[in-house]
Structures are given as C-alpha cells and as structure tokens.
Motif scaffolding. Structure first.
Motif, PDB file in Angstrom:
ATOM      1  N   SER A  91       0.866  -1.167   0.000  1.00 36.61           N
ATOM      2  CA  SER A  91       0.000   0.000   0.000  1.00 36.61           C
ATOM      3  C   SER A  91       0.904   1.219   0.000  1.00 36.61           C
ATOM      4  O   SER A  91       2.010   1.178   0.542  1.00 36.61           O
ATOM      5  N   SER A  92       0.448   2.281  -0.646  1.00 35.83           N
ATOM      6  CA  SER A  92       1.253   3.500  -0.665  1.00 35.83           C
ATOM      7  C   SER A  92       0.356   4.709  -0.858  1.00 35.83           C
ATOM      8  O   SER A  92      -0.739   4.608  -1.412  1.00 35.83           O
ATOM      9  N   LYS A  93       0.832   5.865  -0.383  1.00 37.78           N
ATOM     10  CA  LYS A  93       0.108   7.125  -0.501  1.00 37.78           C
ATOM     11  C   LYS A  93       0.852   8.033  -1.474  1.00 37.78           C
ATOM     12  O   LYS A  93       2.077   8.069  -1.479  1.00 37.78           O
ATOM     13  N   ASP A  94       0.070   8.797  -2.260  1.00 45.05           N
ATOM     14  CA  ASP A  94       0.702   9.802  -3.101  1.00 45.05           C
ATOM     15  C   ASP A  94       0.745  11.130  -2.341  1.00 45.05           C
ATOM     16  O   ASP A  94       0.374  11.200  -1.167  1.00 45.05           O
ATOM     17  N   SER A  95       1.173  12.186  -3.003  1.00 44.92           N
ATOM     18  CA  SER A  95       1.332  13.478  -2.334  1.00 44.92           C
ATOM     19  C   SER A  95       0.002  14.072  -1.869  1.00 44.92           C
ATOM     20  O   SER A  95      -0.025  14.958  -1.017  1.00 44.92           O
ATOM     21  N   ASN A  96      -1.132  13.598  -2.431  1.00 42.25           N
ATOM     22  CA  ASN A  96      -2.457  14.066  -2.003  1.00 42.25           C
ATOM     23  C   ASN A  96      -3.100  13.132  -0.980  1.00 42.25           C
ATOM     24  O   ASN A  96      -4.289  13.241  -0.702  1.00 42.25           O
ATOM     25  N   ASN A  97      -2.327  12.174  -0.479  1.00 40.00           N
ATOM     26  CA  ASN A  97      -2.811  11.158   0.468  1.00 40.00           C
ATOM     27  C   ASN A  97      -3.827  10.202  -0.129  1.00 40.00           C
ATOM     28  O   ASN A  97      -4.588   9.572   0.591  1.00 40.00           O
ATOM     29  N   ASN A  98      -3.869  10.100  -1.465  1.00 39.58           N
ATOM     30  CA  ASN A  98      -4.671   9.058  -2.101  1.00 39.58           C
ATOM     31  C   ASN A  98      -3.887   7.763  -1.990  1.00 39.58           C
ATOM     32  O   ASN A  98      -2.665   7.750  -2.113  1.00 39.58           O
ATOM     33  N   VAL A  99      -4.586   6.676  -1.757  1.00 39.85           N
ATOM     34  CA  VAL A  99      -3.926   5.411  -1.469  1.00 39.85           C
ATOM     35  C   VAL A  99      -4.102   4.439  -2.621  1.00 39.85           C
ATOM     36  O   VAL A  99      -5.151   4.386  -3.254  1.00 39.85           O
ATOM     37  N   GLY A 100      -3.051   3.659  -2.862  1.00 37.88           N
ATOM     38  CA  GLY A 100      -3.103   2.570  -3.832  1.00 37.88           C
ATOM     39  C   GLY A 100      -2.690   1.280  -3.142  1.00 37.88           C
ATOM     40  O   GLY A 100      -1.878   1.290  -2.210  1.00 37.88           O
ATOM     41  N   PHE A 101      -3.276   0.175  -3.562  1.00 47.48           N
ATOM     42  CA  PHE A 101      -3.021  -1.126  -2.956  1.00 47.48           C
ATOM     43  C   PHE A 101      -2.782  -2.168  -4.034  1.00 47.48           C
ATOM     44  O   PHE A 101      -3.372  -2.091  -5.108  1.00 47.48           O
ATOM     45  N   VAL A 102      -1.973  -3.166  -3.709  1.00 47.87           N
ATOM     46  CA  VAL A 102      -1.791  -4.319  -4.588  1.00 47.87           C
ATOM     47  C   VAL A 102      -1.633  -5.551  -3.711  1.00 47.87           C
ATOM     48  O   VAL A 102      -0.942  -5.499  -2.682  1.00 47.87           O
ATOM     49  N   ILE A 103      -2.294  -6.638  -4.110  1.00 47.53           N
ATOM     50  CA  ILE A 103      -2.031  -7.926  -3.475  1.00 47.53           C
ATOM     51  C   ILE A 103      -1.722  -8.948  -4.561  1.00 47.53           C
ATOM     52  O   ILE A 103      -2.300  -8.923  -5.646  1.00 47.53           O
ATOM     53  N   PHE A 104      -0.758  -9.799  -4.269  1.00 46.99           N
ATOM     54  CA  PHE A 104      -0.407 -10.938  -5.107  1.00 46.99           C
ATOM     55  C   PHE A 104      -0.704 -12.171  -4.272  1.00 46.99           C
ATOM     56  O   PHE A 104      -0.299 -12.242  -3.109  1.00 46.99           O
ATOM     57  N   ALA A 105      -1.407 -13.122  -4.857  1.00 51.27           N
ATOM     58  CA  ALA A 105      -1.810 -14.284  -4.082  1.00 51.27           C
ATOM     59  C   ALA A 105      -1.956 -15.502  -4.978  1.00 51.27           C
ATOM     60  O   ALA A 105      -1.949 -15.403  -6.210  1.00 51.27           O
ATOM     61  N   GLU A 106      -2.103 -16.650  -4.326  1.00 47.04           N
ATOM     62  CA  GLU A 106      -2.474 -17.887  -4.988  1.00 47.04           C
ATOM     63  C   GLU A 106      -3.830 -18.288  -4.437  1.00 47.04           C
ATOM     64  O   GLU A 106      -4.095 -18.151  -3.241  1.00 47.04           O
ATOM     65  N   VAL A 107      -4.702 -18.760  -5.324  1.00 49.83           N
ATOM     66  CA  VAL A 107      -6.019 -19.233  -4.901  1.00 49.83           C
ATOM     67  C   VAL A 107      -5.836 -20.627  -4.318  1.00 49.83           C
ATOM     68  O   VAL A 107      -5.288 -21.515  -4.973  1.00 49.83           O
ATOM     69  N   GLY A 158      -5.503 -16.182 -13.250  1.00 47.06           N
ATOM     70  CA  GLY A 158      -5.300 -17.184 -14.285  1.00 47.06           C
ATOM     71  C   GLY A 158      -4.606 -18.395 -13.721  1.00 47.06           C
ATOM     72  O   GLY A 158      -4.131 -18.392 -12.590  1.00 47.06           O
ATOM     73  N   SER A 159      -4.588 -19.443 -14.533  1.00 44.09           N
ATOM     74  CA  SER A 159      -3.981 -20.693 -14.094  1.00 44.09           C
ATOM     75  C   SER A 159      -2.978 -21.167 -15.127  1.00 44.09           C
ATOM     76  O   SER A 159      -3.188 -21.014 -16.333  1.00 44.09           O
ATOM     77  N   ASP A 160      -1.908 -21.757 -14.639  1.00 42.61           N
ATOM     78  CA  ASP A 160      -0.942 -22.403 -15.527  1.00 42.61           C
ATOM     79  C   ASP A 160      -1.188 -23.911 -15.556  1.00 42.61           C
ATOM     80  O   ASP A 160      -0.362 -24.672 -16.021  1.00 42.61           O
ATOM     81  N   GLY A 161      -2.315 -24.326 -15.040  1.00 41.19           N
ATOM     82  CA  GLY A 161      -2.644 -25.741 -14.949  1.00 41.19           C
ATOM     83  C   GLY A 161      -2.377 -26.315 -13.573  1.00 41.19           C
ATOM     84  O   GLY A 161      -2.884 -27.373 -13.222  1.00 41.19           O
ATOM     85  N   GLU A 162      -1.575 -25.623 -12.778  1.00 41.68           N
ATOM     86  CA  GLU A 162      -1.261 -26.075 -11.421  1.00 41.68           C
ATOM     87  C   GLU A 162      -1.631 -25.035 -10.374  1.00 41.68           C
ATOM     88  O   GLU A 162      -2.267 -25.342  -9.385  1.00 41.68           O
ATOM     89  N   VAL A 163      -1.213 -23.802 -10.579  1.00 43.93           N
ATOM     90  CA  VAL A 163      -1.424 -22.728  -9.614  1.00 43.93           C
ATOM     91  C   VAL A 163      -2.357 -21.693 -10.228  1.00 43.93           C
ATOM     92  O   VAL A 163      -2.215 -21.332 -11.396  1.00 43.93           O
ATOM     93  N   ILE A 164      -3.296 -21.214  -9.421  1.00 45.11           N
ATOM     94  CA  ILE A 164      -4.159 -20.111  -9.848  1.00 45.11           C
ATOM     95  C   ILE A 164      -3.608 -18.835  -9.218  1.00 45.11           C
ATOM     96  O   ILE A 164      -3.565 -18.700  -7.994  1.00 45.11           O
ATOM     97  N   SER A 165      -3.156 -17.920 -10.053  1.00 46.92           N
ATOM     98  CA  SER A 165      -2.620 -16.653  -9.552  1.00 46.92           C
ATOM     99  C   SER A 165      -3.748 -15.630  -9.437  1.00 46.92           C
ATOM    100  O   SER A 165      -4.765 -15.713 -10.125  1.00 46.92           O
ATOM    101  N   TYR A 166      -3.535 -14.661  -8.556  1.00 49.82           N
ATOM    102  CA  TYR A 166      -4.551 -13.652  -8.241  1.00 49.82           C
ATOM    103  C   TYR A 166      -3.817 -12.353  -7.968  1.00 49.82           C
ATOM    104  O   TYR A 166      -3.029 -12.274  -7.026  1.00 49.82           O
ATOM    105  N   THR A 167      -4.033 -11.361  -8.812  1.00 49.98           N
ATOM    106  CA  THR A 167      -3.406 -10.058  -8.637  1.00 49.98           C
ATOM    107  C   THR A 167      -4.510  -9.007  -8.628  1.00 49.98           C
ATOM    108  O   THR A 167      -5.267  -8.900  -9.586  1.00 49.98           O
ATOM    109  N   PHE A 168      -4.602  -8.275  -7.549  1.00 46.80           N
ATOM    110  CA  PHE A 168      -5.687  -7.316  -7.382  1.00 46.80           C
ATOM    111  C   PHE A 168      -5.076  -5.971  -7.010  1.00 46.80           C
ATOM    112  O   PHE A 168      -4.363  -5.852  -6.012  1.00 46.80           O
TER     113      PHE A 168
END
Length: 176
Positions: A91-107, A158-168
């Motif tokens: 998570s990070s804030k810009d100069s106006n205190n607007n926030v951005g988030f990213v999560i990387f995960a496996e389902v 998406g899936s590579d046939g083994e792992v389902i990736s999740y990026t939000f």
C-alpha cells in the motif's frame, strides 16, 4: 506513486535473494532499512526473517513471504476472494494522500471460474469498465476492471494448470 511502489517492491525482491544466500539477517535488515530510508526519506521499519520481509513507513507498506497479509488499510468495500494465500502486498500514498493497494496471491480453493463468478457477484454494484475471460490451451484467465465513486479496481487471475494466480490492485480516485 507507481515509481515508489516499484522501487520498494524491487528492494524487497533483492533483499529476499540476499537473505536466502546469507545467514546474517540483522545485517541485511539494517542495510535494507538504510537503502529504503535513503530512497524514500524518513524512517522505515524493516523486518526480515527466514519467512519473509515487511517494510513500512509513513508512505505505506510492502510485505512478501509466508507472513504476507492483505494491507491493513485495504478498503472494506473492495472484497477479496476468501480462499487466498497472500504472497506479497503493498500500500502506498501519493502526495495528495490518495492510497493505492496491490495484493499478489495464490487461490487455495476453487477454480478460475469460481473466482470470476464470486467477484462478479460481490462487486455487482460497481461499474464494470472491462470484463475479459479467456481460455488458452485449456487454462482459464480473466481480467475485470471496476470503478465506483471512490476507487478503481483491477483484478487479474489465471492458471498455468497447477497454480491459480490472483493479482488485485485498487487505486483511490484523485481527491479534487
């Protein structure tokens, strides 16, 4: 803001590589803390152990490894699929205190189609800006982009046939 997130995430990845080759975790932690502070200014809290890395300061946080979690300030109105193993987040804030988030995960439970349908149902009151579902070589993947009056959200899975990736990723709309 994007440059800072990329910089912090790059530093974390470098730290993980160094840590995996080194037994002196405290020295690596101090070096990384100094590098982060020099690049971003201010004080940073850096935690390093054999399970992962966590860096936080007044501008945000980055986590990677076995103990990574959804960022503590993740917006409650943005649902995340319940069966996830978070591998990295920020998570990070810009100069106006607007926030951005990213999560990387496996389902950890379900299919790509389950994730797609779950999010379509949970975010049905958001405006859909993009909805793309693909099947290639028998593997499913999708991207969904939503917007409401406060946030823009992009989910890719998406899936590579083994792992389902999740990026939000979620970005707070610019305050005017």
């Amino acid at each position: 803001m994007k440059k800072k997130v990329v910089l912090i995430f790059s530093l974390v990845m470098i730290l993980i590589i160094i840590l995996s080759m080194s037994a002196c975790g405290k020295a690596v932690e101090k070096i990384t803390e100094k590098a982060v502070e020099n690049n971003l200014g201010g004080n940073s809290d850096v935690k390093v152990d054999d399970t992962g890395v966590a860096i936080s300061n007044e501008q945000g946080e980055v986590q990677s490894g076995d103990n990574a979690t959804i960022p503590k300030d993740w917006p409650s109105e943005v649902p995340t699929y319940p069966d996830l193993k978070i591998t990295a987040s920020s998570s990070s804030k810009d100069s106006n205190n607007n926030v951005g988030f990213v999560i990387f995960a496996e389902v950890s439970k379900g299919t790509v189609k389950d994730v797609y349908e779950w999010h379509k149902s949970k975010m049905s009151d958001w405006e859909v800006e993009a909805d793309d579902y693909f099947t290639t070589d028998g593997n499913d993947s999708f991207s969904l982009k939503w917007k409401n009056n406060k946030y823009e959200a992009l989910l890719m899975s998406g899936s590579d046939g083994e792992v389902i990736s999740y990026t939000f990723s979620v970005v707070q709309l610019v305050n005017e």
